[in-house]
Design a protein around this motif. Sequence first.
Motif, mmCIF file in Angstrom:
data_model
loop_
_atom_site.group_PDB
_atom_site.id
_atom_site.type_symbol
_atom_site.label_atom_id
_atom_site.label_comp_id
_atom_site.label_asym_id
_atom_site.label_seq_id
_atom_site.Cartn_x
_atom_site.Cartn_y
_atom_site.Cartn_z
ATOM 1 N N LEU A 12 0.828 -1.206 0.000
ATOM 2 C CA LEU A 12 0.000 0.000 0.000
ATOM 3 C C LEU A 12 0.863 1.256 0.000
ATOM 4 O O LEU A 12 1.538 1.563 0.998
ATOM 5 C CB LEU A 12 -0.933 -0.001 1.216
ATOM 6 N N PRO A 13 0.881 2.012 -1.098
ATOM 7 C CA PRO A 13 1.663 3.250 -1.148
ATOM 8 C C PRO A 13 1.244 4.213 -0.048
ATOM 9 O O PRO A 13 0.060 4.327 0.296
ATOM 10 C CB PRO A 13 1.327 3.816 -2.536
ATOM 11 N N GLY A 14 2.231 4.882 0.534
ATOM 12 C CA GLY A 14 1.979 5.832 1.595
ATOM 13 C C GLY A 14 1.999 5.242 2.987
ATOM 14 O O GLY A 14 1.940 5.982 3.976
ATOM 15 N N ARG A 15 2.107 3.907 3.079
ATOM 16 C CA ARG A 15 2.107 3.238 4.387
ATOM 17 C C ARG A 15 3.493 2.677 4.729
ATOM 18 O O ARG A 15 3.629 1.843 5.621
ATOM 19 C CB ARG A 15 1.061 2.111 4.398
ATOM 20 N N GLN A 22 7.382 -0.409 8.031
ATOM 21 C CA GLN A 22 8.716 -0.600 8.588
ATOM 22 C C GLN A 22 8.672 -0.712 10.111
ATOM 23 O O GLN A 22 9.365 -1.543 10.700
ATOM 24 C CB GLN A 22 9.631 0.544 8.147
ATOM 25 N N ALA A 23 7.843 0.091 10.736
ATOM 26 C CA ALA A 23 7.721 0.010 12.194
ATOM 27 C C ALA A 23 7.143 -1.339 12.608
ATOM 28 O O ALA A 23 7.599 -1.955 13.589
ATOM 29 C CB ALA A 23 6.844 1.143 12.712
ATOM 30 N N ASP A 61 -3.802 2.043 -7.810
ATOM 31 C CA ASP A 61 -3.046 1.779 -9.026
ATOM 32 C C ASP A 61 -2.262 0.485 -8.835
ATOM 33 O O ASP A 61 -1.313 0.448 -8.032
ATOM 34 C CB ASP A 61 -2.091 2.939 -9.297
ATOM 35 N N PRO A 62 -2.620 -0.605 -9.537
ATOM 36 C CA PRO A 62 -1.931 -1.883 -9.325
ATOM 37 C C PRO A 62 -0.424 -1.794 -9.540
ATOM 38 O O PRO A 62 0.346 -2.427 -8.820
ATOM 39 C CB PRO A 62 -2.593 -2.808 -10.353
ATOM 40 N N ALA A 63 0.010 -1.010 -10.524
ATOM 41 C CA ALA A 63 1.446 -0.901 -10.792
ATOM 42 C C ALA A 63 2.169 -0.227 -9.626
ATOM 43 O O ALA A 63 3.262 -0.661 -9.221
ATOM 44 C CB ALA A 63 1.678 -0.117 -12.083
ATOM 45 N N ALA A 64 1.554 0.823 -9.069
ATOM 46 C CA ALA A 64 2.168 1.501 -7.929
ATOM 47 C C ALA A 64 2.214 0.591 -6.713
ATOM 48 O O ALA A 64 3.202 0.581 -5.955
ATOM 49 C CB ALA A 64 1.401 2.781 -7.608
ATOM 50 N N TYR A 113 5.302 -2.841 -3.048
ATOM 51 C CA TYR A 113 5.515 -4.175 -2.486
ATOM 52 C C TYR A 113 6.966 -4.609 -2.663
ATOM 53 O O TYR A 113 7.614 -5.081 -1.715
ATOM 54 C CB TYR A 113 4.563 -5.133 -3.187
ATOM 55 N N LEU A 114 7.509 -4.432 -3.868
ATOM 56 C CA LEU A 114 8.893 -4.817 -4.121
ATOM 57 C C LEU A 114 9.855 -4.044 -3.221
ATOM 58 O O LEU A 114 10.774 -4.625 -2.621
ATOM 59 C CB LEU A 114 9.244 -4.574 -5.585
ATOM 60 N N ARG A 115 9.647 -2.740 -3.117
ATOM 61 C CA ARG A 115 10.554 -1.932 -2.298
ATOM 62 C C ARG A 115 10.481 -2.334 -0.828
ATOM 63 O O ARG A 115 11.514 -2.436 -0.145
ATOM 64 C CB ARG A 115 10.229 -0.447 -2.452
#
Length: 270
Positions: free
Chosen positions: A76-79, A84-85, A114-117, A122-124
């Motif tokens: 989920l972008p932005g999370r 990490q926490a 956006d599935p690509a985002a 997820y990869l990062r």
Amino acid sequence: MPRFAANLSLLYNEHPFLDRFAAAAADGFTGVEFLFPYAFAVKELAARLQTHGLQQVLLNAPPGDWDAGERGIAALPGREAEFQAGFARALEYAHALDCPRIHVLAGVLPPGADPAACHETYLRNLQWAGAQAASAGRAVLVEPINTRDFPGYLLQTQAQAHAIVQAVGAPNLQVQFDLYHCQIMEGDVATKIREYLPTGRVGHFQIAGVPGRHEPDVGELNYPYLLDVIDEVSAACGWDGWVGCEYRPRRGVVPGATREGLGWLQRRSG
């Protein structure tokens, strides 16, 4: 023969959670797994493992707001900061419990995402988690999950999961191969065991009957045969992991429900 671990989030629900360790050990389990241990003091969990001679083989990183329907936040972008926490907390528990594997839930894609985002996020996050876990001597697992139980879940098939592991490239990133989810989404389970187990990318198996997610001797999967396949391929490739028993006893939450449903394991062991 595979080593079987009791999933204490689903099994022995007739007991309070902390009493499930004793119940699992009494039934002959030597390994346990569970979903989310964070409501309990890690020292208490470690004491239960030690007292009952059990090995913690798997736990999950925090999933976000489970009660609100979140099933992981790694995609989920932005999370990212929250992820990490949460993963850092999972590493603390894994260290204290001497648990070698942490499962990271990908997440259900929100409406309009956006599935690509999400894929790139997820990869990062997996690259970051893999590096953190490697420093601590732990493995990170990803699991394809069926969309009947988790509608909209990002990771759905074995091929997707193995492609993710290859794309990230971290040696300690592996796939959690749940035969229940695989049967619902894809079928051809034995062929997939033969295809993927020798790759070295499978870190853990889980089992449950299909379709009801009850004992593995109920339903459409032939578990005696599939466990034989795991035995055979493991002997050939040197795999020595665990098979998690992640199912709900068919008799529900009544005294003795889990033990009475272990005939399949007794036949396997005997």
